[in-house]
Motif scaffolding. Structure first.
Motif, PDB file in Angstrom:
ATOM      1  N   SER A  62       0.828  -1.207   0.000  1.00 20.87           N
ATOM      2  CA  SER A  62       0.000   0.000   0.000  1.00 20.87           C
ATOM      3  C   SER A  62       0.857   1.251   0.000  1.00 20.87           C
ATOM      4  O   SER A  62       2.042   1.208   0.337  1.00 20.87           O
ATOM      5  CB  SER A  62      -0.929   0.020   1.213  1.00 20.87           C
ATOM      6  N   ARG A  82      -7.245  -5.525  -3.599  1.00 13.86           N
ATOM      7  CA  ARG A  82      -8.321  -6.454  -3.231  1.00 13.86           C
ATOM      8  C   ARG A  82      -8.151  -7.660  -4.139  1.00 13.86           C
ATOM      9  O   ARG A  82      -7.900  -7.528  -5.333  1.00 13.86           O
ATOM     10  CB  ARG A  82      -9.675  -5.777  -3.461  1.00 13.86           C
ATOM     11  N   TYR A  91      -7.756  -0.392  -5.148  1.00 18.29           N
ATOM     12  CA  TYR A  91      -8.834   0.462  -4.644  1.00 18.29           C
ATOM     13  C   TYR A  91      -8.250   1.363  -3.570  1.00 18.29           C
ATOM     14  O   TYR A  91      -7.113   1.177  -3.139  1.00 18.29           O
ATOM     15  CB  TYR A  91     -10.008  -0.359  -4.111  1.00 18.29           C
ATOM     16  N   GLU A  93      -8.828   3.078   0.276  1.00 19.01           N
ATOM     17  CA  GLU A  93      -9.537   3.155   1.550  1.00 19.01           C
ATOM     18  C   GLU A  93      -9.349   4.600   2.004  1.00 19.01           C
ATOM     19  O   GLU A  93      -8.223   5.064   2.162  1.00 19.01           O
ATOM     20  CB  GLU A  93      -8.913   2.177   2.545  1.00 19.01           C
ATOM     21  N   ARG A  95     -10.340   7.794   4.616  1.00 21.83           N
ATOM     22  CA  ARG A  95     -10.847   8.191   5.938  1.00 21.83           C
ATOM     23  C   ARG A  95     -10.898   9.713   5.948  1.00 21.83           C
ATOM     24  O   ARG A  95      -9.875  10.382   5.814  1.00 21.83           O
ATOM     25  CB  ARG A  95      -9.894   7.663   6.999  1.00 21.83           C
ATOM     26  N   LYS A 104     -15.395   6.457   6.912  1.00 18.75           N
ATOM     27  CA  LYS A 104     -14.501   5.600   6.139  1.00 18.75           C
ATOM     28  C   LYS A 104     -15.224   5.103   4.890  1.00 18.75           C
ATOM     29  O   LYS A 104     -16.390   4.722   4.952  1.00 18.75           O
ATOM     30  CB  LYS A 104     -14.064   4.419   7.002  1.00 18.75           C
ATOM     31  N   TYR A 105     -14.507   5.133   3.764  1.00 20.13           N
ATOM     32  CA  TYR A 105     -15.076   4.738   2.480  1.00 20.13           C
ATOM     33  C   TYR A 105     -14.104   3.820   1.740  1.00 20.13           C
ATOM     34  O   TYR A 105     -12.898   3.971   1.873  1.00 20.13           O
ATOM     35  CB  TYR A 105     -15.331   5.963   1.586  1.00 20.13           C
ATOM     36  N   ASP A 106     -14.652   2.931   0.934  1.00 19.97           N
ATOM     37  CA  ASP A 106     -13.876   2.179  -0.043  1.00 19.97           C
ATOM     38  C   ASP A 106     -14.165   2.818  -1.386  1.00 19.97           C
ATOM     39  O   ASP A 106     -15.332   2.981  -1.758  1.00 19.97           O
ATOM     40  CB  ASP A 106     -14.286   0.704  -0.086  1.00 19.97           C
ATOM     41  N   SER A 108     -13.381   3.198  -5.620  1.00 20.22           N
ATOM     42  CA  SER A 108     -12.876   2.642  -6.866  1.00 20.22           C
ATOM     43  C   SER A 108     -12.298   3.783  -7.696  1.00 20.22           C
ATOM     44  O   SER A 108     -12.715   4.932  -7.557  1.00 20.22           O
ATOM     45  CB  SER A 108     -14.013   1.953  -7.616  1.00 20.22           C
ATOM     46  N   CYS A 128      -9.755  10.588  -7.894  1.00 15.25           N
ATOM     47  CA  CYS A 128     -10.414   9.880  -6.791  1.00 15.25           C
ATOM     48  C   CYS A 128     -10.139  10.597  -5.474  1.00 15.25           C
ATOM     49  O   CYS A 128     -11.050  10.817  -4.678  1.00 15.25           O
ATOM     50  CB  CYS A 128      -9.925   8.433  -6.748  1.00 15.25           C
ATOM     51  N   TYR A 132     -13.006  12.762  -2.799  1.00  8.55           N
ATOM     52  CA  TYR A 132     -13.216  12.589  -1.365  1.00  8.55           C
ATOM     53  C   TYR A 132     -12.732  13.790  -0.566  1.00  8.55           C
ATOM     54  O   TYR A 132     -13.318  14.126   0.458  1.00  8.55           O
ATOM     55  CB  TYR A 132     -12.572  11.286  -0.878  1.00  8.55           C
TER      56      TYR A 132
END
Length: 142
Positions: A62, A82, A91, A93, A95, A104-106, A108, A128, A132
């Motif tokens: 990561s 994943r 993907y 993660e 916060r 918290k979101y996942d 794409s 992305c 967020y």
């Protein structure tokens, strides 16, 4: 063409080709270094210009961008993998600070397929993150 006896001996002696999992993990690590880290470095540089403390932490599986304003965490954006039957899919993660708590979101990197490590671009990583990060200022828009 390789000598089949040498190949057979290599397999039996443990010197055969790497497993699918090893190949996928190596491919993902290369993706992190080639696409993700440069994208997050661009974001960190830009955010620093706006008075944010932006730090990047790299690991084999990561890369994480953490953004703080006046010592308080605004957002943590971690690109991870994943495992699917078709292979590894990247993907994020995410916060995001929501007052005194965090949501918290996942996430794409795109809505269309394929989403694999060979097709995701720096621009998609940045877009992305921006999607967020905007939540801090505009509320929930995801």
């Amino acid at each position: 063409m390789a000598d089949w006896r040498a190949e057979l001996g290599g397999i039996i002696n443990g010197k055969g080709r790497s497993t699918r999992a090893e190949q996928e993990n190596a491919q993902f690590e290369a993706f992190l270094g080639r696409v993700v880290t440069p994208a997050l470095r661009q974001l960190a540089t830009e955010l620093t210009g706006y008075g944010r403390d932006a730090s990047i932490r790299e690991a084999p599986a990561s890369v994480v961008l953490t953004v703080r304003k006046e010592g308080l965490e605004e957002i943590t954006f971690r690109v991870m993998k994943r495992y699917l039957s078709s292979g590894i899919v990247p993907y994020a993660e995410v916060r995001v600070a929501k007052g005194n708590r965090y949501a918290k979101y996942d996430a794409s990197f795109r809505d269309t397929l394929p989403i694999d490590v060979d097709s995701v671009t720096e621009a998609e990583i940045i877009a992305c993150f921006i999607k967020y990060y905007r939540m801090l200022h505009d509320g929930d828009v995801v």
